[in-house]
Design a protein around this motif. Structure first.
Motif, PDB file in Angstrom:
ATOM      1  N   TYR A 144       0.901  -1.164  -0.027  1.00 39.21           N
ATOM      2  CA  TYR A 144      -0.089  -0.137  -0.032  1.00 39.21           C
ATOM      3  C   TYR A 144       0.843   1.360   0.012  1.00 39.21           C
ATOM      4  N   VAL A 145       0.848   1.909  -1.083  1.00 36.56           N
ATOM      5  CA  VAL A 145       1.777   3.058  -1.125  1.00 36.56           C
ATOM      6  C   VAL A 145       0.897   4.305  -0.914  1.00 36.56           C
ATOM      7  N   SER A 146       1.381   5.049   0.073  1.00 37.88           N
ATOM      8  CA  SER A 146       0.780   6.458   0.361  1.00 37.88           C
ATOM      9  C   SER A 146       0.772   7.340  -0.893  1.00 37.88           C
ATOM     10  N   GLY A 147      -0.368   8.302  -0.815  1.00 39.88           N
ATOM     11  CA  GLY A 147      -0.328   9.458  -1.890  1.00 39.88           C
ATOM     12  C   GLY A 147       1.012   9.993  -2.058  1.00 39.88           C
ATOM     13  N   VAL A 148       1.688  10.148  -3.271  1.00 42.56           N
ATOM     14  CA  VAL A 148       2.598  10.795  -3.673  1.00 42.56           C
ATOM     15  C   VAL A 148       2.530  11.988  -4.468  1.00 42.56           C
ATOM     16  N   LEU A 149       3.352  13.289  -4.016  1.00 41.25           N
ATOM     17  CA  LEU A 149       3.002  14.302  -4.676  1.00 41.25           C
ATOM     18  C   LEU A 149       4.361  14.596  -5.497  1.00 41.25           C
ATOM     19  N   GLY A 150       4.327  15.603  -6.349  1.00 43.14           N
ATOM     20  CA  GLY A 150       5.250  15.913  -7.258  1.00 43.14           C
ATOM     21  C   GLY A 150       6.256  16.737  -6.597  1.00 43.14           C
ATOM     22  N   LEU A 151       6.987  16.275  -5.568  1.00 46.64           N
ATOM     23  CA  LEU A 151       8.071  16.895  -4.802  1.00 46.64           C
ATOM     24  C   LEU A 151       9.290  16.515  -5.437  1.00 46.64           C
ATOM     25  N   ASN A 152      10.069  17.580  -5.286  1.00 46.69           N
ATOM     26  CA  ASN A 152      11.582  17.234  -5.458  1.00 46.69           C
ATOM     27  C   ASN A 152      12.196  16.755  -4.174  1.00 46.69           C
ATOM     28  N   LYS A 153      12.770  15.582  -4.103  1.00 48.13           N
ATOM     29  CA  LYS A 153      13.060  14.935  -2.733  1.00 48.13           C
ATOM     30  C   LYS A 153      14.154  15.733  -1.986  1.00 48.13           C
ATOM     31  N   ASP A 154      15.057  16.618  -2.769  1.00 48.57           N
ATOM     32  CA  ASP A 154      16.083  17.239  -1.957  1.00 48.57           C
ATOM     33  C   ASP A 154      15.506  18.586  -1.216  1.00 48.57           C
ATOM     34  N   THR A 155      14.746  19.452  -2.109  1.00 44.10           N
ATOM     35  CA  THR A 155      14.146  20.497  -1.688  1.00 44.10           C
ATOM     36  C   THR A 155      12.736  20.501  -0.974  1.00 44.10           C
ATOM     37  N   MET A 156      12.004  19.284  -1.084  1.00 40.47           N
ATOM     38  CA  MET A 156      10.635  18.978  -0.561  1.00 40.47           C
ATOM     39  C   MET A 156       9.797  20.265  -1.181  1.00 40.47           C
ATOM     40  N   LYS A 157       9.939  20.571  -2.199  1.00 42.93           N
ATOM     41  CA  LYS A 157       9.203  21.554  -2.833  1.00 42.93           C
ATOM     42  C   LYS A 157       8.537  21.020  -4.072  1.00 42.93           C
ATOM     43  N   LEU A 158       7.590  21.411  -4.698  1.00 41.20           N
ATOM     44  CA  LEU A 158       6.833  21.010  -5.607  1.00 41.20           C
ATOM     45  C   LEU A 158       7.638  21.447  -6.958  1.00 41.20           C
ATOM     46  N   VAL A 159       7.686  20.409  -7.849  1.00 32.07           N
ATOM     47  CA  VAL A 159       8.318  20.864  -9.109  1.00 32.07           C
ATOM     48  C   VAL A 159       7.527  21.840  -9.851  1.00 32.07           C
ATOM     49  N   GLU A 160       8.244  22.480 -10.601  1.00 35.12           N
ATOM     50  CA  GLU A 160       7.647  23.464 -11.563  1.00 35.12           C
ATOM     51  C   GLU A 160       6.876  22.791 -12.698  1.00 35.12           C
ATOM     52  N   GLY A 161       5.991  23.580 -13.536  1.00 33.34           N
ATOM     53  CA  GLY A 161       5.556  23.022 -14.680  1.00 33.34           C
ATOM     54  C   GLY A 161       3.953  22.623 -14.802  1.00 33.34           C
ATOM     55  N   GLY A 162       3.431  22.696 -13.448  1.00 28.15           N
ATOM     56  CA  GLY A 162       2.038  22.376 -13.505  1.00 28.15           C
ATOM     57  C   GLY A 162       1.809  20.592 -13.130  1.00 28.15           C
ATOM     58  N   ALA A 163       0.345  20.360 -13.481  1.00 27.70           N
ATOM     59  CA  ALA A 163       0.262  19.039 -13.192  1.00 27.70           C
ATOM     60  C   ALA A 163       0.745  17.996 -14.098  1.00 27.70           C
ATOM     61  N   ALA A 164       1.228  18.269 -15.221  1.00 28.28           N
ATOM     62  CA  ALA A 164       1.759  17.172 -16.004  1.00 28.28           C
ATOM     63  C   ALA A 164       3.520  16.900 -15.145  1.00 28.28           C
ATOM     64  N   ALA A 165       4.168  18.047 -15.055  1.00 28.81           N
ATOM     65  CA  ALA A 165       5.341  17.917 -14.357  1.00 28.81           C
ATOM     66  C   ALA A 165       5.298  17.199 -12.985  1.00 28.81           C
ATOM     67  N   GLU A 166       4.178  17.610 -12.340  1.00 30.55           N
ATOM     68  CA  GLU A 166       4.167  17.058 -10.859  1.00 30.55           C
ATOM     69  C   GLU A 166       3.880  15.535 -11.021  1.00 30.55           C
ATOM     70  N   ALA A 167       2.809  15.116 -11.852  1.00 30.86           N
ATOM     71  CA  ALA A 167       2.565  13.538 -12.071  1.00 30.86           C
ATOM     72  C   ALA A 167       4.023  13.074 -12.587  1.00 30.86           C
ATOM     73  N   ARG A 168       4.657  13.511 -13.384  1.00 31.30           N
ATOM     74  CA  ARG A 168       5.976  12.926 -13.928  1.00 31.30           C
ATOM     75  C   ARG A 168       6.862  12.560 -12.680  1.00 31.30           C
ATOM     76  N   GLU A 169       6.884  13.637 -11.716  1.00 28.33           N
ATOM     77  CA  GLU A 169       7.823  13.534 -10.664  1.00 28.33           C
ATOM     78  C   GLU A 169       7.109  12.590  -9.544  1.00 28.33           C
ATOM     79  N   ALA A 170       5.949  12.568  -9.308  1.00 33.02           N
ATOM     80  CA  ALA A 170       5.466  11.760  -8.372  1.00 33.02           C
ATOM     81  C   ALA A 170       5.334  10.415  -9.154  1.00 33.02           C
ATOM     82  N   LEU A 171       5.208  10.026 -10.248  1.00 35.41           N
ATOM     83  CA  LEU A 171       5.386   8.658 -10.724  1.00 35.41           C
ATOM     84  C   LEU A 171       6.756   8.219 -10.608  1.00 35.41           C
ATOM     85  N   CYS A 172       7.740   9.017 -10.763  1.00 36.12           N
ATOM     86  CA  CYS A 172       9.356   8.556 -10.742  1.00 36.12           C
ATOM     87  C   CYS A 172       9.596   8.374  -9.126  1.00 36.12           C
ATOM     88  N   SER A 173       9.138   9.110  -8.309  1.00 42.78           N
ATOM     89  CA  SER A 173       9.073   8.806  -6.589  1.00 42.78           C
ATOM     90  C   SER A 173       8.448   7.622  -6.629  1.00 42.78           C
TER      91      SER A 173
END
Length: 139
Positions: free
Chosen positions: A32-61
């Motif tokens: 069971y994987v908790s909800g993943v946001l599109g956060l940069n793991k080093d800065t703990m800030k959302l990546v820039e670029g909107g929903a698509a960029a956040e989705a890509r980062e979340a899916l990589c994580s």
């Protein structure tokens, strides 16, 4: 009566949780994987670029968490996507299909009132751990 093992899954390759929860919990062969946001793991800030960029980062994580548990995108049986705006559905789908290329999981997508940290997208999954044989029923 045999005991059931509950294993906490954590990896430094993905952002740490933003509240009191674990990245994932494995119960026997179910992850069971908790909800993943599109956060940069080093800065703990959302990546820039909107929903698509956040989705890509979340899916990589998400992939790093699955890997840490001995699972993979191919073993995901259910995903849930939470969107800040349902108008981002098509853009997130374009990213999603880059990661889930076959044996697609069951999925739900919802527009929600508000996501943590002002995120545009959050993705959670349930996956199998171990060797999985994929069989398709005939329709």
């Amino acid at each position: 009566m045999s005991g059931i093992i509950r294993k906490i899954i954590s990896t430094s390759k993905a952002p740490r949780p933003v509240a009191p929860y674990n990245q994932a919990v494995q119960l026997d062969n179910t992850l069971y994987v908790s909800g993943v946001l599109g956060l940069n793991k080093d800065t703990m800030k959302l990546v820039e670029g909107g929903a698509a960029a956040e989705a890509r980062e979340a899916l990589c994580s998400l992939g790093h968490i699955l890997e840490e548990a001995g699972s993979s995108y191919d073993n995901v049986v259910k995903s849930t996507i939470f969107l800040n705006n349902i108008d981002d559905f098509a853009a997130v789908n374009e990213v999603y299909k880059e990661f889930f290329t076959k044996n697609h999981p069951a999925r739900s997508t919802y527009q929600v009132g508000k996501l943590p940290l002002g995120a545009n997208v959050e993705i959670e999954v349930i996956a199998a751990v171990g060797n999985v044989t994929h069989v398709t029923s005939k329709i």
